[in-house]
Design an enzyme around this catalytic site. Sequence first.
Site, PDB file in Angstrom:
ATOM      1  N   ASP A  13       0.813  -1.229   0.000  1.00 42.83           N
ATOM      2  CA  ASP A  13       0.000   0.000   0.000  1.00 42.83           C
ATOM      3  C   ASP A  13       0.842   1.272   0.000  1.00 42.83           C
ATOM      4  O   ASP A  13       0.433   2.310   0.524  1.00 42.83           O
ATOM      5  CB  ASP A  13      -0.959   0.027   1.212  1.00 42.83           C
ATOM      6  CG  ASP A  13      -1.871  -1.181   1.229  1.00 42.83           C
ATOM      7  OD1 ASP A  13      -2.239  -1.652   0.144  1.00 42.83           O
ATOM      8  OD2 ASP A  13      -2.208  -1.648   2.333  1.00 42.83           O
ATOM      9  N   LYS A  16       2.087   2.034  -4.987  1.00 40.86           N
ATOM     10  CA  LYS A  16       2.721   1.420  -6.173  1.00 40.86           C
ATOM     11  C   LYS A  16       1.905   1.651  -7.434  1.00 40.86           C
ATOM     12  O   LYS A  16       2.451   1.906  -8.497  1.00 40.86           O
ATOM     13  CB  LYS A  16       2.862  -0.108  -5.988  1.00 40.86           C
ATOM     14  CG  LYS A  16       3.753  -0.551  -4.886  1.00 40.86           C
ATOM     15  CD  LYS A  16       3.727  -2.051  -4.725  1.00 40.86           C
ATOM     16  CE  LYS A  16       2.406  -2.594  -4.252  1.00 40.86           C
ATOM     17  NZ  LYS A  16       1.990  -2.193  -2.919  1.00 40.86           N
ATOM     18  N   GLY A  40      -4.605  -4.438  -3.487  1.00 39.68           N
ATOM     19  CA  GLY A  40      -5.602  -3.381  -3.690  1.00 39.68           C
ATOM     20  C   GLY A  40      -4.854  -2.171  -4.203  1.00 39.68           C
ATOM     21  O   GLY A  40      -4.082  -1.558  -3.468  1.00 39.68           O
ATOM     22  N   HIS A  41      -4.998  -1.873  -5.479  1.00 39.30           N
ATOM     23  CA  HIS A  41      -4.185  -0.837  -6.133  1.00 39.30           C
ATOM     24  C   HIS A  41      -5.078   0.298  -6.613  1.00 39.30           C
ATOM     25  O   HIS A  41      -5.986   0.079  -7.405  1.00 39.30           O
ATOM     26  CB  HIS A  41      -3.429  -1.452  -7.316  1.00 39.30           C
ATOM     27  CG  HIS A  41      -2.376  -2.440  -6.898  1.00 39.30           C
ATOM     28  ND1 HIS A  41      -1.738  -3.283  -7.766  1.00 39.30           N
ATOM     29  CD2 HIS A  41      -1.842  -2.701  -5.683  1.00 39.30           C
ATOM     30  CE1 HIS A  41      -0.855  -4.017  -7.106  1.00 39.30           C
ATOM     31  NE2 HIS A  41      -0.904  -3.689  -5.832  1.00 39.30           N
ATOM     32  N   GLN A 227       1.984  -6.145  -3.132  1.00 38.05           N
ATOM     33  CA  GLN A 227       2.490  -6.249  -1.751  1.00 38.05           C
ATOM     34  C   GLN A 227       3.794  -5.450  -1.582  1.00 38.05           C
ATOM     35  O   GLN A 227       3.949  -4.432  -2.221  1.00 38.05           O
ATOM     36  CB  GLN A 227       2.665  -7.722  -1.345  1.00 38.05           C
ATOM     37  CG  GLN A 227       1.354  -8.477  -1.156  1.00 38.05           C
ATOM     38  CD  GLN A 227       0.688  -8.957  -2.419  1.00 38.05           C
ATOM     39  OE1 GLN A 227       1.322  -9.577  -3.237  1.00 38.05           O
ATOM     40  NE2 GLN A 227      -0.578  -8.673  -2.584  1.00 38.05           N
TER      41      GLN A 227
HETATM   42  P1  GDP Z   1      -0.690   0.270  -3.547  1.00 39.11           P
HETATM   43  O1  GDP Z   1      -1.334  -0.976  -3.070  1.00 39.11           O
HETATM   44  O2  GDP Z   1       0.757   0.329  -3.203  1.00 39.11           O
HETATM   45  O3  GDP Z   1      -0.932   0.553  -4.994  1.00 39.11           O
HETATM   46  O4  GDP Z   1      -1.369   1.475  -2.723  1.00 39.11           O
HETATM   47  P2  GDP Z   1      -2.923   1.617  -2.356  1.00 39.11           P
HETATM   48  O5  GDP Z   1      -3.676   1.993  -3.568  1.00 39.11           O
HETATM   49  O6  GDP Z   1      -3.393   0.430  -1.595  1.00 39.11           O
HETATM   50  O7  GDP Z   1      -2.856   2.790  -1.301  1.00 39.11           O
HETATM   51  C1  GDP Z   1      -2.304   4.028  -1.598  1.00 39.11           C
HETATM   52  C2  GDP Z   1      -3.363   5.098  -1.367  1.00 39.11           C
HETATM   53  O8  GDP Z   1      -2.746   6.355  -1.322  1.00 39.11           O
HETATM   54  C3  GDP Z   1      -4.394   5.185  -2.479  1.00 39.11           C
HETATM   55  O9  GDP Z   1      -5.615   5.624  -1.936  1.00 39.11           O
HETATM   56  C4  GDP Z   1      -3.807   6.259  -3.399  1.00 39.11           C
HETATM   57  O10 GDP Z   1      -4.794   6.939  -4.184  1.00 39.11           O
HETATM   58  C5  GDP Z   1      -3.209   7.189  -2.388  1.00 39.11           C
HETATM   59  N1  GDP Z   1      -2.017   7.945  -2.825  1.00 39.11           N
HETATM   60  C6  GDP Z   1      -1.009   7.540  -3.643  1.00 39.11           C
HETATM   61  N2  GDP Z   1      -0.051   8.481  -3.705  1.00 39.11           N
HETATM   62  C7  GDP Z   1      -0.466   9.500  -2.904  1.00 39.11           C
HETATM   63  C8  GDP Z   1       0.094  10.741  -2.523  1.00 39.11           C
HETATM   64  O11 GDP Z   1       1.199  11.119  -2.902  1.00 39.11           O
HETATM   65  N3  GDP Z   1      -0.618  11.505  -1.652  1.00 39.11           N
HETATM   66  C9  GDP Z   1      -1.830  11.121  -1.172  1.00 39.11           C
HETATM   67  N4  GDP Z   1      -2.460  11.927  -0.333  1.00 39.11           N
HETATM   68  N5  GDP Z   1      -2.392   9.954  -1.506  1.00 39.11           N
HETATM   69  C10 GDP Z   1      -1.720   9.143  -2.356  1.00 39.11           C
HETATM   70  P1  IMO Z   2      -0.937  -4.259  -2.155  1.00 36.18           P
HETATM   71  O1  IMO Z   2      -0.493  -4.846  -3.459  1.00 36.18           O
HETATM   72  C1  IMO Z   2      -1.023  -4.600   2.168  1.00 36.18           C
HETATM   73  C2  IMO Z   2      -1.011  -8.668   3.797  1.00 36.18           C
HETATM   74  C3  IMO Z   2      -2.246  -9.144   4.538  1.00 36.18           C
HETATM   75  C4  IMO Z   2      -1.593 -10.094   5.523  1.00 36.18           C
HETATM   76  C5  IMO Z   2      -0.470 -10.728   4.708  1.00 36.18           C
HETATM   77  C6  IMO Z   2      -0.832 -12.085   4.094  1.00 36.18           C
HETATM   78  O2  IMO Z   2      -2.200  -3.499  -2.216  1.00 36.18           O
HETATM   79  O3  IMO Z   2       0.183  -3.511  -1.507  1.00 36.18           O
HETATM   80  P2  IMO Z   2      -2.389 -12.787   2.053  1.00 36.18           P
HETATM   81  O4  IMO Z   2      -3.853 -12.592   1.823  1.00 36.18           O
HETATM   82  O5  IMO Z   2      -1.516 -12.219   1.011  1.00 36.18           O
HETATM   83  O6  IMO Z   2      -2.042 -14.235   2.340  1.00 36.18           O
HETATM   84  O7  IMO Z   2      -2.084 -11.994   3.428  1.00 36.18           O
HETATM   85  O8  IMO Z   2      -0.181  -9.812   3.677  1.00 36.18           O
HETATM   86  N1  IMO Z   2      -1.270  -8.172   2.429  1.00 36.18           N
HETATM   87  C7  IMO Z   2      -1.223  -6.882   2.089  1.00 36.18           C
HETATM   88  N2  IMO Z   2      -1.035  -5.761   2.844  1.00 36.18           N
HETATM   89  N3  IMO Z   2      -1.157  -4.490   0.840  1.00 36.18           N
HETATM   90  C8  IMO Z   2      -1.313  -5.599   0.071  1.00 36.18           C
HETATM   91  O9  IMO Z   2      -1.301  -5.549  -1.274  1.00 36.18           O
HETATM   92  C9  IMO Z   2      -1.397  -6.851   0.696  1.00 36.18           C
HETATM   93  N4  IMO Z   2      -1.568  -8.123   0.246  1.00 36.18           N
HETATM   94  C10 IMO Z   2      -1.478  -8.910   1.313  1.00 36.18           C
HETATM   95  O10 IMO Z   2      -2.906  -8.069   5.172  1.00 36.18           O
HETATM   96  O11 IMO Z   2      -1.003  -9.367   6.557  1.00 36.18           O
HETATM   97 MG    MG Z   3      -2.839  -1.607  -1.768  1.00 33.88          MG
END
Ligand code: GDP
Ligand code: IMO
Ligand code: MG
Length: 438
Positions: A13, A16, A40-41, A227
Site C-alpha cells: 500500500d 505502487k 488493492g491498487h 504487496q
Molecule cells: P498500492 O497498493 O501500493 O498501490 O497502494 P494503495 O492503492 O493500496 O494505497 C495508496 C493510497 O494512497 C491510495 O488511496 C492512493 O490513491 C493514495 N495515494 C497515492 N499516492 C499519494 C500521494 O502522494 N498523496 C496522497 N495523499 N495519496 C496518495
Molecule cells: P498491495 O499490493 C497490504 C497482507 C495481509 C496479511 C499478509 C498475508 O495493495 O500492496 P495474504 O492474503 O496475502 O495471504 O495476506 O499480507 N497483504 C497486504 N497488505 N497491501 C497488500 O497488497 C497486501 N496483500 C497482502 O494483510 O497481513
Molecule cells: Mg494496496
Amino acid sequence: MKNTVVVGAQFGDEGKAKITDLLAQQADFITRFQGGSNAGHTVVVDGKKYAFHLIPSGILYENKICMIGAGCVIKPDDLEKEIGAIVSMGVSPEHFKKCLRISPLAHITMKYHSDIDGYSENALKENKIGTTKKGIGPTYTDKYARSGIRVEDLFNKDTLNNKLDIILNKKNKELEFVYNLIPHSKEEILKECERYKDILVPYVDFNWQENLREIKKNKSVLFEGAQGVMLDVDYGTYPYVTSSSPTSGGAAIGASMGAMAINRVVGVFKAYMTRVGEGAFITELNDETGENLRRIGGEYGVTTGRPRRCGWFDMVSARYSVLVGGISEIALTKLDVLDSFDEIKVAIAYKNKLTGEITKNYPTNVFTHKNYEPVYETFPGWKQDITKCKTYDQLPKNAKDYLCALEKMLEVNITIISVGPDREQTIINSAAEGDDPR
Ligand code: GDP
Ligand code: IMO
Ligand code: MG
C-alpha cells in the site's frame, strides 16, 4: 524507457499503483508478476478513482498490453468482478479483450483455497496472520506442492480429469479431516473449472512465447509488483507475510522474462509507514499521531476495508528493503500527508531493550521484535500545503531537507515524489537522475 520493475518497499500500500500508472505512460507492455487479488491498487486520473486487484495498473491506457504473469494466482470470479467494476466506470469490455492477457502458466485459486484460507485464519486465533482470506497462501502451497491447477489446464479436458483424480483424492481428506470442511465431488469441481474457463478464455495468451519474444526484442516493459518487500515470503516478517516474492527477484521469475530483461528497479516508499494484518511493526504509533496519519492519509485497505496500522518511516527496514529488494531508485509517495505535522520522525536505528545494543541491521526473526524500540531522529515539519507543487524547487525547505536526509541514509536517489493521489500530483526529481526518469 528502460525496462523497469516497480517494487513495494514497505508492508504494501505504498502507492505502487499510482507509480505504475505514471511509468506506464512510457512503457509498451505492463506485467504483474506475483500475487493475486489480495492486492488493492488505486489509480486516480482526473479525480476518478479506479481500484485494481489483479489487473495491471497500466490498463487505463489505450494500446498498451497488460499481462497477468505466470507468477500470479487468479481467482476467476474476482477477476470477473474487477473487470465488471472498471467497465461500469466507462472502460469498454472490448478494451479488456484487446489489452488484457493472461499467462497460461498462472495458477487458479479454487474455491477450496479461499475456504482453507478463511478456516486457517480462524483456527490460528490470536496467532492469525491477518490474511486477506483470498486463498493466496493455499494456492501457492498447492503450486509448490505440485498439486495446483494452472490456467492452461482448464483448456485441456484430459489433463484436468487426470489431475483432479490425483488432487481431489488428497484434497478432500485434507478438507474433511484437517479443516472440517465439506469435500467436493469431481463433477462439482469440473463445473467450477468450466465456469472459470468461460471467464478467462477471452484473455488467455496461448501464443505467449512468440509474443514475449517480440516484446523482448523491441518493446519497453514495466513489471508491476504487488504487496511489498517486508511481506516477501523469504525476506519479510515471516511468517506474517504473503506467499510470493514481491522483490525484483520475483519479477525475474514471475514475468517469464528473466533477470537480464530488467534495467531499473523503482522501490516505492511512503513518507511514513503503514501495515494491514498482523505482525511486528517497530515504528507503529498507537496514539494520536498514528490516528492523524490514518485520518489524513485515508489509510484503509482497498481490498478488505481494514484500518491500516500507521507509524513513522523506518530507515532500518527501508535500508534492508533496498538491499534485498534490489532497488536502484526510489519513488516517495504521500509526502503531502505530512503537511500539517509540527515534527516528523524517522527511526534511524533500533535499540535492544534487553541489552541496550543499537543496531542498524534488520533483525529478521520477527519474534524478537518485541525487544526492540526505535531510535528516532526528528525533523521539523514544513506546515504548508504541497499538493500543488509541480517541481522539486517549489517544495518548502523543510520538505527538501527531509527528502535529502532520507536519500542520504538510503544511499539511493529519490527520483519521483508524489504529493497527492492524482496522476498529475507528481514531481519528477530530475536533479537526482540527470534526466526525466520516466
Ligand atoms: P498500492 O497498493 O501500493 O498501490 O497502494 P494503495 O492503492 O493500496 O494505497 C495508496 C493510497 O494512497 C491510495 O488511496 C492512493 O490513491 C493514495 N495515494 C497515492 N499516492 C499519494 C500521494 O502522494 N498523496 C496522497 N495523499 N495519496 C496518495
Ligand atoms: P498491495 O499490493 C497490504 C497482507 C495481509 C496479511 C499478509 C498475508 O495493495 O500492496 P495474504 O492474503 O496475502 O495471504 O495476506 O499480507 N497483504 C497486504 N497488505 N497491501 C497488500 O497488497 C497486501 N496483500 C497482502 O494483510 O497481513
Ligand atoms: Mg494496496
